[in-house]
Enzyme design. Structure first.
Site, PDB file in Angstrom:
ATOM      1  N   ARG A   1       0.834  -1.204   0.000  1.00 17.25           N
ATOM      2  CA  ARG A   1       0.000   0.000   0.000  1.00 17.25           C
ATOM      3  C   ARG A   1       0.870   1.256   0.000  1.00 17.25           C
ATOM      4  O   ARG A   1       2.045   1.205   0.378  1.00 17.25           O
ATOM      5  CB  ARG A   1      -0.900   0.028   1.237  1.00 17.25           C
ATOM      6  CG  ARG A   1      -1.844  -1.151   1.380  1.00 17.25           C
ATOM      7  CD  ARG A   1      -2.626  -1.030   2.671  1.00 17.25           C
ATOM      8  NE  ARG A   1      -3.603  -2.107   2.849  1.00 17.25           N
ATOM      9  CZ  ARG A   1      -3.357  -3.247   3.488  1.00 17.25           C
ATOM     10  NH1 ARG A   1      -2.147  -3.452   4.019  1.00 17.25           N
ATOM     11  NH2 ARG A   1      -4.282  -4.175   3.615  1.00 17.25           N
TER      12      ARG A   1
ATOM     13  N   LYS B   1      -2.317  -2.354   7.969  1.00 14.37           N
ATOM     14  CA  LYS B   1      -3.451  -1.928   8.780  1.00 14.37           C
ATOM     15  C   LYS B   1      -3.430  -2.661  10.123  1.00 14.37           C
ATOM     16  O   LYS B   1      -3.053  -3.819  10.203  1.00 14.37           O
ATOM     17  CB  LYS B   1      -4.760  -2.206   8.045  1.00 14.37           C
ATOM     18  CG  LYS B   1      -4.939  -1.347   6.795  1.00 14.37           C
ATOM     19  CD  LYS B   1      -6.271  -1.591   6.130  1.00 14.37           C
ATOM     20  CE  LYS B   1      -6.468  -0.670   4.921  1.00 14.37           C
ATOM     21  NZ  LYS B   1      -7.758  -0.886   4.239  1.00 14.37           N
TER      22      LYS B   1
ATOM     23  N   HIS C   1      -2.343   2.601  -5.943  1.00 11.63           N
ATOM     24  CA  HIS C   1      -3.215   1.440  -5.797  1.00 11.63           C
ATOM     25  C   HIS C   1      -3.413   0.695  -7.113  1.00 11.63           C
ATOM     26  O   HIS C   1      -3.727  -0.499  -7.100  1.00 11.63           O
ATOM     27  CB  HIS C   1      -4.566   1.872  -5.211  1.00 11.63           C
ATOM     28  CG  HIS C   1      -4.796   1.322  -3.842  1.00 11.63           C
ATOM     29  ND1 HIS C   1      -3.942   1.551  -2.791  1.00 11.63           N
ATOM     30  CD2 HIS C   1      -5.768   0.498  -3.348  1.00 11.63           C
ATOM     31  CE1 HIS C   1      -4.382   0.918  -1.715  1.00 11.63           C
ATOM     32  NE2 HIS C   1      -5.478   0.280  -2.024  1.00 11.63           N
TER      33      HIS C   1
END
Length: 300
Positions: A148, A172, A241
């Site tokens: 990411r 995350k 992305h």
């Protein structure tokens, strides 16, 4: 308890105990502040005054204002989590958001680049000075490892392992994982490190830096990739992305190993990764239409 007090205690909880990212905390703050503003207009200031009735009224107002389904779903999710926290602390008798259905989301398949286009773009991109070498290394790393934007921006020099052809990233939920680096990306990283050495001192730990020797920021990475897309004649707008999605899609097309793609991308749930199976089917359908004799045959 006042809603404002319950709000502050929840922010402390998600920031210091759950250790959510700044971006996620900011998203919760926006959702809660908007709901608080709505409740204030209704003269509701205490936690125990919030009922299912007011929740449904707020949901109707969001629909009336023509908010997108995804935005409504995110806000409801944030508020449900907040009131779940309040219920667990016995600040409210029950969570008024339980049983509230969020709108169905339209499934948008992630946009990807074809293998040939990526190869053409990266092969003709220069890497003979500080900026071009840095930017090409970043793009190769995005495509090679599927990481990411936030993960790449946070990569430190010590996260890199040249000998193992891998890099450690923090995703995350502050979860770390080790991802492989392809040979082309690894070759560029080695070249980039020679440029980096001349523009910073040993105190700077960020892997990717500016010409001033400071860590490269998210927006700079996004804008540089978009600019290169225009310069190189990309058929669509380039962004981080798109490289991540392309990496996942092309990996799945070649390996059919969904679990490996899940691990590579750092998805907590396999269902998140399964969207790439739809992309894989689209690729199969295109190949079928162009190659199968009955698909090519025109109706007479």
């Amino acid at each position: 308890m006042l809603l404002s007090d319950g709000y502050q205690s929840y922010l402390e909880f998600i920031t210091y105990e759950r250790m959510l990212s700044e971006k996620t905390v900011a998203s919760y703050q926006r959702a809660i502040n908007q709901f608080l503003s709505y409740l204030k207009k209704q003269n509701i200031i205490n936690c125990d005054q919030v009922s299912v009735f007011w929740v449904r009224r707020y949901l109707a107002e969001m629909h009336y204002s023509k908010l997108k389904s995804r935005s409504i779903a995110q806000k409801i999710s944030s508020l449900r989590n907040w009131f779940q926290f309040l219920a667990q602390k016995n600040i409210v008798p029950a969570n008024p958001f339980n049983g509230i259905k969020t709108p169905k989301l339209e499934k948008h398949l992630p946009k990807t680049l074809e293998v040939d286009e990526i190869n053409v773009l990266l092969d003709k991109m220069p890497s003979d000075d500080f900026l071009s070498c840095r930017d090409k290394t970043i793009m190769e790393l995005f495509y090679s490892s599927g990481i990411r934007l936030s993960e790449l921006q946070a990569v430190q020099f010590n996260d890199l392992s040249i000998s193992d052809s891998s890099i450690r990233v923090t995703g995350k939920g502050s979860k770390t994982r080790i991802v492989p680096i392809g040979s082309k990306a690894l070759k560029l990283i080695k070249k980039w490190l020679t440029f980096r050495k001349s523009y910073t001192d040993e105190d700077e730990t960020a892997l990717f830096i500016t010409e001033s020797g400071l860590p490269l920021k998210h927006r700079s990475i996004q804008s540089r990739i978009a600019e290169w897309g225009i310069k190189l004649g990309a058929t669509s707008r380039l962004h981080p992305h798109k490289f991540r999605h392309s990496c996942a899609s092309h990996f799945l097309e070649s390996s059919s190993d969904l679990r490996a793609v899940q691990e590579l991308l750092g998805h907590a749930d396999l269902s998140t990764t399964q969207i790439y199976t739809h992309l894989d089917f689209q690729h199969l359908a295109r190949v079928y239409d162009s190659a199968h004799p009955r698909a090519k045959k025109k109706d007479e």
